[in-house]
Design a protein around this motif. Sequence first.
Motif, PDB file in Angstrom:
ATOM      1  N   ASN A 174      10.544   6.087   4.682  1.00 57.80           N
ATOM      2  CA  ASN A 174      10.584   7.769   5.209  1.00 57.80           C
ATOM      3  C   ASN A 174       9.670   9.032   4.772  1.00 57.80           C
ATOM      4  O   ASN A 174      10.194  10.133   4.830  1.00 57.80           O
ATOM      5  CB  ASN A 174      11.909   7.907   5.896  1.00 57.80           C
ATOM      6  CG  ASN A 174      12.192   7.368   7.027  1.00 57.80           C
ATOM      7  OD1 ASN A 174      11.218   6.659   7.774  1.00 57.80           O
ATOM      8  ND2 ASN A 174      13.814   7.023   6.993  1.00 57.80           N
ATOM      9  N   MET A 175       8.365   8.848   4.383  1.00 61.64           N
ATOM     10  CA  MET A 175       7.887   9.755   3.689  1.00 61.64           C
ATOM     11  C   MET A 175       6.254   9.394   3.935  1.00 61.64           C
ATOM     12  O   MET A 175       5.563   8.539   4.343  1.00 61.64           O
ATOM     13  CB  MET A 175       7.979  10.179   2.703  1.00 61.64           C
ATOM     14  CG  MET A 175       8.192   9.244   1.325  1.00 61.64           C
ATOM     15  SD  MET A 175       8.162   9.277  -0.546  1.00 61.64           S
ATOM     16  CE  MET A 175       9.470   9.306  -0.747  1.00 61.64           C
ATOM     17  N   SER A 176       5.358  10.329   3.479  1.00 61.74           N
ATOM     18  CA  SER A 176       3.528  10.424   4.010  1.00 61.74           C
ATOM     19  C   SER A 176       3.413   9.227   2.786  1.00 61.74           C
ATOM     20  O   SER A 176       4.066   9.092   2.153  1.00 61.74           O
ATOM     21  CB  SER A 176       2.741  11.482   3.558  1.00 61.74           C
ATOM     22  OG  SER A 176       2.984  11.784   2.104  1.00 61.74           O
ATOM     23  N   ALA A 177       2.332   8.275   3.069  1.00 56.71           N
ATOM     24  CA  ALA A 177       1.634   7.424   1.793  1.00 56.71           C
ATOM     25  C   ALA A 177       1.306   8.241   0.632  1.00 56.71           C
ATOM     26  O   ALA A 177       1.090   8.046  -0.475  1.00 56.71           O
ATOM     27  CB  ALA A 177       0.413   7.333   2.764  1.00 56.71           C
ATOM     28  N   SER A 178       0.941   9.653   0.660  1.00 63.26           N
ATOM     29  CA  SER A 178       0.766  10.531  -0.126  1.00 63.26           C
ATOM     30  C   SER A 178       1.622  10.665  -1.093  1.00 63.26           C
ATOM     31  O   SER A 178       1.449  10.894  -2.477  1.00 63.26           O
ATOM     32  CB  SER A 178      -0.219  11.813   0.103  1.00 63.26           C
ATOM     33  OG  SER A 178       0.490  12.611   0.246  1.00 63.26           O
ATOM     34  N   GLN A 179       2.907  11.097  -0.591  1.00 60.21           N
ATOM     35  CA  GLN A 179       3.920  11.812  -1.655  1.00 60.21           C
ATOM     36  C   GLN A 179       4.152  10.091  -2.044  1.00 60.21           C
ATOM     37  O   GLN A 179       5.108  10.358  -3.323  1.00 60.21           O
ATOM     38  CB  GLN A 179       5.344  11.916  -0.521  1.00 60.21           C
ATOM     39  CG  GLN A 179       5.314  13.457  -0.421  1.00 60.21           C
ATOM     40  CD  GLN A 179       6.262  13.634   0.770  1.00 60.21           C
ATOM     41  OE1 GLN A 179       6.439  12.674   1.889  1.00 60.21           O
ATOM     42  NE2 GLN A 179       6.542  14.340   0.956  1.00 60.21           N
ATOM     43  N   THR A 207       0.583  -0.894   0.076  1.00 61.34           N
ATOM     44  CA  THR A 207      -0.263   0.471  -0.235  1.00 61.34           C
ATOM     45  C   THR A 207       0.988   1.142   0.202  1.00 61.34           C
ATOM     46  O   THR A 207       1.632   0.880   0.370  1.00 61.34           O
ATOM     47  CB  THR A 207      -0.759  -0.063   1.166  1.00 61.34           C
ATOM     48  OG1 THR A 207      -0.227   0.286   2.373  1.00 61.34           O
ATOM     49  CG2 THR A 207      -2.276  -1.641   0.982  1.00 61.34           C
ATOM     50  N   ALA A 208       0.745   2.097  -0.043  1.00 64.11           N
ATOM     51  CA  ALA A 208       1.131   3.144  -0.073  1.00 64.11           C
ATOM     52  C   ALA A 208       1.529   3.722   1.272  1.00 64.11           C
ATOM     53  O   ALA A 208       2.511   4.512   0.935  1.00 64.11           O
ATOM     54  CB  ALA A 208      -0.189   4.887  -0.465  1.00 64.11           C
ATOM     55  N   GLN A 209       0.609   3.473   2.323  1.00 63.75           N
ATOM     56  CA  GLN A 209       1.202   3.707   3.584  1.00 63.75           C
ATOM     57  C   GLN A 209       2.533   2.275   3.780  1.00 63.75           C
ATOM     58  O   GLN A 209       3.534   3.351   4.456  1.00 63.75           O
ATOM     59  CB  GLN A 209       0.000   3.370   4.851  1.00 63.75           C
ATOM     60  CG  GLN A 209       0.548   3.436   6.647  1.00 63.75           C
ATOM     61  CD  GLN A 209       0.550   5.138   6.156  1.00 63.75           C
ATOM     62  OE1 GLN A 209       0.307   6.105   6.114  1.00 63.75           O
ATOM     63  NE2 GLN A 209       1.996   5.966   7.320  1.00 63.75           N
ATOM     64  N   GLU A 210       2.119   1.009   3.339  1.00 62.46           N
ATOM     65  CA  GLU A 210       3.676   0.369   3.988  1.00 62.46           C
ATOM     66  C   GLU A 210       5.005   0.711   2.678  1.00 62.46           C
ATOM     67  O   GLU A 210       5.768   1.636   3.530  1.00 62.46           O
ATOM     68  CB  GLU A 210       3.393  -0.883   3.156  1.00 62.46           C
ATOM     69  CG  GLU A 210       2.307  -1.015   4.345  1.00 62.46           C
ATOM     70  CD  GLU A 210       2.122  -3.195   3.370  1.00 62.46           C
ATOM     71  OE1 GLU A 210       1.681  -3.754   4.287  1.00 62.46           O
ATOM     72  OE2 GLU A 210       1.640  -3.159   1.991  1.00 62.46           O
TER      73      GLU A 210
END
Length: 152
Positions: free
Chosen positions: A30-35, A21-24
């Motif tokens: 070391n960045m946000s899920a959206s980044q 997932t984007a979160q994983e």
Amino acid sequence: MTLDAADLSLLAMLQRDSAKTAQELGDALNMSASQAGRRKQRLEAEGYIAGYRAFLSPEKVGLSVQGFIQVVMATHTEKNARDFVQLTRTRPEIVGAWTLTGEADYLLRVYCRDLAALNLLVQQVLLPHPAVSRVQSQIVMERIKPDAPLPL
């Protein structure tokens, strides 16, 4: 475009597990899920990521024979090459095809349910093709290293 360290890390992770997932991905980078999600979308849009697929167990789906077949062309004409390439695209047993330097013109990777199916492919499909002069097949005895991610 030049890839930075985060792009390369993201690509390496996705090669190992494209279902992350984007979160994983963000947590690992070391960045946000959206980044991480935007970075992944950019790499897809720019063609670095060509697609996603599930890797199936050949044995579980009834394909017990894997082989490699070298093909030597009878004559090297544009039509023969085009016709043979079309044949490789229409046969589901042929899962990979490459042109080569050296004695053989093509190398085919095939999966068949059994030796009889492999024999039919060679004897009734490849050898009768007018572009083909000769084939040599090798049967895989044991797969010691599965297809690996690209070395990034």
